[in-house]
Structures are given as structure tokens and as C-alpha cells.
Scaffold this motif. Structure first.
Motif, short mmCIF file in Angstrom:
data_model
loop_
_atom_site.label_atom_id
_atom_site.label_comp_id
_atom_site.label_asym_id
_atom_site.label_seq_id
_atom_site.Cartn_x
_atom_site.Cartn_y
_atom_site.Cartn_z
N LEU A 1 47.09 44.91 63.51
CA LEU A 1 46.61 45.60 62.24
C LEU A 1 47.19 44.87 61.17
O LEU A 1 48.60 44.61 61.22
CB LEU A 1 46.94 46.90 62.36
N TYR A 2 46.48 44.15 60.33
CA TYR A 2 46.93 43.47 59.32
C TYR A 2 46.83 44.16 57.95
O TYR A 2 45.89 44.60 57.71
CB TYR A 2 46.41 41.94 59.00
N LEU A 3 47.96 44.27 57.17
CA LEU A 3 47.88 45.22 55.88
C LEU A 3 48.28 44.39 54.73
O LEU A 3 49.48 43.88 54.61
CB LEU A 3 48.98 46.25 56.19
N ASN A 4 47.47 44.10 54.03
CA ASN A 4 47.52 43.26 52.66
C ASN A 4 48.25 44.33 51.76
O ASN A 4 47.60 45.48 51.44
CB ASN A 4 46.44 42.62 52.21
N GLY A 5 49.10 43.94 51.02
CA GLY A 5 49.85 44.69 49.91
C GLY A 5 51.02 45.60 50.41
O GLY A 5 51.45 46.69 49.81
N VAL A 6 51.56 45.13 51.70
CA VAL A 6 52.76 45.97 52.34
C VAL A 6 53.60 44.71 52.75
O VAL A 6 53.24 43.58 52.95
CB VAL A 6 52.11 46.59 53.76
N ARG A 7 54.91 45.45 52.68
CA ARG A 7 56.12 44.33 53.13
C ARG A 7 57.03 45.00 54.09
O ARG A 7 56.96 46.25 54.14
CB ARG A 7 56.82 43.76 51.93
N ARG A 8 57.86 44.40 54.77
CA ARG A 8 58.76 44.91 55.52
C ARG A 8 59.99 45.45 54.60
O ARG A 8 60.11 44.80 53.55
CB ARG A 8 59.33 43.78 56.61
N ASP A 9 60.50 46.60 55.21
CA ASP A 9 61.50 47.16 54.43
C ASP A 9 62.81 46.58 55.11
O ASP A 9 63.01 46.95 56.22
CB ASP A 9 61.71 48.54 54.30
N ARG A 10 63.28 45.80 54.62
CA ARG A 10 64.48 44.77 55.13
C ARG A 10 65.78 45.43 55.60
O ARG A 10 66.77 45.42 54.82
CB ARG A 10 64.55 43.54 54.72
N ILE A 11 65.74 46.46 56.57
CA ILE A 11 67.05 47.02 56.93
C ILE A 11 67.32 46.82 58.24
O ILE A 11 67.94 47.47 59.03
CB ILE A 11 66.82 48.65 56.63
N GLY A 12 66.86 45.63 59.17
CA GLY A 12 67.28 45.46 60.31
C GLY A 12 66.53 45.99 61.68
O GLY A 12 66.72 45.93 62.64
N TYR A 13 65.38 46.77 61.15
CA TYR A 13 64.35 47.36 62.13
C TYR A 13 63.13 47.72 61.61
O TYR A 13 63.09 47.75 60.25
CB TYR A 13 65.08 48.86 62.30
#
Length: 405
Positions: free
Chosen positions: A57-69
Motif C-alpha cells: 500500500l503506497y500512501l502519498n501525503g504520509v511520512r514516517r514518524d521517526r522514532i525508531g519503530y
């Protein structure tokens, strides 16, 4: 056939189409059906997959929340959503996660490979190094039994990234892909991201151990049910009795076809038909949106052919149906025969005609009361929107023609 130039390197015209799509629909999702995978011998760990393929599933307009998980956050409208995206992959490897996320459209599909570059051993290793740098598998544990096949002298971390190539990231290194791309909005994307984050939560906290199940909890279940959160269709149940589930479980190529038809072919010109469809009526009442709407396109991506690492000839991806009179092959052929499924301008013109016909027939459609009023307000609003989108495309085309003349 639509190909995103940014994703697939198909040239200036295709790049313009991809840019135009992102401009019109900065929040969108792609259900991606991936072919089988066949790695050549002599390049690290031998990896092959079945011809049932894989689903992302590709989601455009979304980022990873960079907290190590692997957790996600939706880009706010002022945070350039069109330029951000993540690919969600469910894999039987994981022990403490249901899914992982590869950030960036280019990296998801082509890894660290440059346009026109051959996939060599060096590029293959460079891509794994890049995946480690961005921490794609940070915080993720694999099941212990997988490490029995780890080559002597290879670290567990290196092994994890090695067996994830072309499945969780750098997908076009070894697989062909079919994408059903559908527009969303900020609110519906929030619902999808909340669902996915909640799905990972009990595994992250150690409450449960993730166990992939072909019939009851595979990669397609997650993709299907994430889209159900956006009101596209009903959720697919998990945890059914296996003897029952094995006769009706989601598979990637079927889901690609189902989503293309769901997003393009509901009889939205007919208020009575919409009213009588309980699920569609409920979704419309709750969100003011119908599952069938402009902008749902089929996009095709090819595996890297100039390739030292993977065998990319005649990659298979099967349907799960009766091979003699099942409908999926017929629907699949129609999707790639009719431009409205693959070309943005043709798609918008198709819906413009549908909306105009619905507006002309509003007096005799048989649906009455508040629903009828809401329905016709929606149709009129969407008719105006699609006219504006077509005008925007025409203007962009004129500007491009002036720039190259």
C-alpha cells in the motif's frame, strides 16, 4: 497506459502526467500488486517467491514518524503532502510488527538506483546501505527461525535487510507491479494512518507476536482493510475458520481489479441505485463522498530489465479464480483496453459526462427526501470540480508546449 514519470523514468510527458496527478490529488493511495520474485544465484541470500505475488500500500501525503519503530504521520496541507509518501509492506518475517514503511516513492520502487543505471552488485549493496542509513527496519524484530538460513559470517542486521530487498523496498529490482491509484483527502488519510498505527501497537508493546497467515492475515488483508477505513469498501474479516477462509481470501491481482472497478464503475449517475446500496449509502451519509469518483487510475511499473541480480523475464502474477469462466481476466483486459482507466484526462472527461447526465436526469430518478437533496448537491459540486481539473490540465499542457517550442 499511465506510467508515473517520477516513479518509472518514462520521459518528460509521463513526468508531467505524474506531476499533474500529484497536484490535483496530493493525498492518494495505491494498492500495488507485485509479481513473483526470482533472484539469480551468486548474489547474497537466494530468494524466490510464489506466483501469487505480494501486495503493498503506497500512501502519498504520509511520512514516517521517526522514532525508531514503524509509525506514520499525515503531512498537513501546508507540509507539501504531494512530495511525500510511504510504502507499507506486510511480511511473514516480522515478529514485533504487522508492517514496515519505506519512505519516498523513488526509494520504494528503485532503491538507490539512478535513472538508466544498470542493477549491478554495487548498486544492490548501495541500496541496502541506504536502507540501513534511513533505519527502515529500526525497532523491527524477525522471527528466530528465519536466521537458520543466514550465511556464515553475515550479521543478523545485514541478513534482515538482504532478504527484504525487492519485497519491502527497491521493489522494481525484481518485480513487475500493477497499481490501482485512488484519490483521497486529508481526513480519510488520517483514518487510514490511525488504523495502521493501531495495527502495529500491540506488537510494538510486546502484547502479541505477529504471525502472518495466508488465509486469515496476509498482506492483502491489511491493504484492503486500510482502504475500508476510508469508506472504499467493506472490511475483509480476519480470523475466520481456516477451512472456510481458504475458499475466499484476498490475493493481490484480484484486489487490483476489484479496486479499479469499485473506484470507477459504481452507477453513481443513478440516485436510486446508490440509495439502495446499504454500504455506499452509509458511507455517503457519513462522509459526503462516493467510492466511485474521478482520478482512480491503473498504473504499471516494470522490473529493472538491465539487471545482474534478478531474473526479470516473464514474471508471473496469477488470479485466484476459476480459470475457465472466472471474470477477473476479462475485467483486467478491459481496464487496459479503455483509456478512462489509465489516462487522467480521459478519466476526468468520462466522469464529467456522467455528472452532466446525472444532473439532467435528476427529476425522475425515484429517490426522494434528504438523501436526494444531498446526492444532487454532491453531483453538482463534483461536476464543477472536474471541469476545473480539466481546465487545469489544459493550462499545464499549454505551458509545457510553450516551454519546449
Amino acid at each position: 497506459m499511465m506510467r508515473d514519470g517520477n516513479m518509472y523514468g518514462e520521459g518528460e510527458t509521463a513526468a508531467m502526467e505524474g506531476d499533474a496527478y500529484d497536484r490535483l490529488y496530493p493525498y492518494h493511495a495505491e494498492l500495488c500488486a507485485l509479481s513473483e520474485l526470482r533472484k539469480k544465484p551468486g548474489f547474497g541470500v537466494p530468494v524466490r517467491s510464489g506466483m501469487g505475488g505480494h501486495c503493498l500500500l503506497y500512501l502519498n501525503g504520509v511520512r514516517r514518524d521517526r522514532i525508531g519503530y514503524p509509525t506514520l504521520k499525515v503531512c498537513a496541507p501546508g507540509e507539501a503532502p504531494a512530495r511525500n509518501g510511504v510504502g507499507i509492506s506486510v511480511n511473514s518475517h516480522y515478529r514485533n510488527a504487522n508492517w514496515v514503511a519505506a519512505e519516498g516513492r523513488e526509494f520504494l520502487w528503485r532503491g538507490a538506483l539512478q535513472p538508466g543505471e544498470r542493477l549491478t552488485r554495487e548498486a544492490y549493496e548501495r541500496t541496502q546501505d541506504r536502507a540501513k542509513e534511513i533505519g527502515l527496519l529500526d525497532g523491527v524484530q524477525f522471527h528466530d527461525h528465519l536466521f537458520r538460513a543466514k550465511p556464515h559470517g553475515m550479521s543478523e542486521r545485514d541478513y534482515m535487510y538482504e532478504i527484504s530487498v525487492a519485497t519491502d523496498y527497491a521493489v522494481h529490482f525484481g518485480r513487475d507491479t500493477y497499481h490501482a491509484r485512488i484519490p483521497l483527502d486529508y481526513e480519510r488519510m488520517l483514518s487510514i494512518v490511525a488504523y495502521l498505527n493501531n495495527l502495529n501497537a500491540p506488537y510494538r508493546d510486546g502484547e502479541r507476536v505477529f504471525r502472518w497467515r495466508l488465509f486469515n492475515n496476509n498482506c492483502v488483508h491489511v491493504v484492503h482493510n486500510a482502504l475500508a477505513e476510508a469508506g472504499i469498501w467493506a472490511p475483509w474479516p480476519t480470523g475466520q475458520f481456516s477451512a472456510l477462509a481458504m475458499f475466499n481470501f484476498p490475493v493481490p491481482k484480484n484486489e487490483f481489479v476489484d479496486l479499479m472497478l469499485r473506484a470507477n464503475d459504481l452507477p453513481i449517475h443513478n440516485a436510486r441505485a446508490i440509495h439502495d446500496d446499504h454500504l455506499v449509502r452509509r458511507t455517503f451519509s457519513q462522509t459526503g463522498i462516493l467510492p466511485t469518483a474521478p482520478g482512480a487510475l491503473a498504473v504499471v511499473g516494470a522490473a529493472i530489465r538491465d539487471n545482474d541480480v534478478y531474473d526479470t523475464e516473464r514474471l508471473r502474477l496469477i488470479f485466484y479464480e476459476n480459470p475457465f469462466w472466472g471474470p477477473y481476466r476479462r475485467h483486467f483486459a478491459r481496464i487496459f483496453a479503455e483509456p478512462r482507466y489509465t489516462d487522467l484526462r480521459a478519466n476526468l472527461r468520462h466522469f464529467a459526462a456522467i455528472y452532466e447526465a446525472a444532473l439532467r436526469s435528476r427529476a425522475g430518478d425515484g429517490a426522494a427526501g434528504p438523501f436526494e437533496a444531498s446526492y444532487h448537491h454532491y453531483i453538482a459540486r463534483e461536476a464543477e470540480r472536474v471541469r476545473a481539473q480539466l481546465a487545469s490540465l489544459d493550462q499545464a499542457t499549454e505551458l509545457l508546449e510553450e516551454a519546449v517550442s
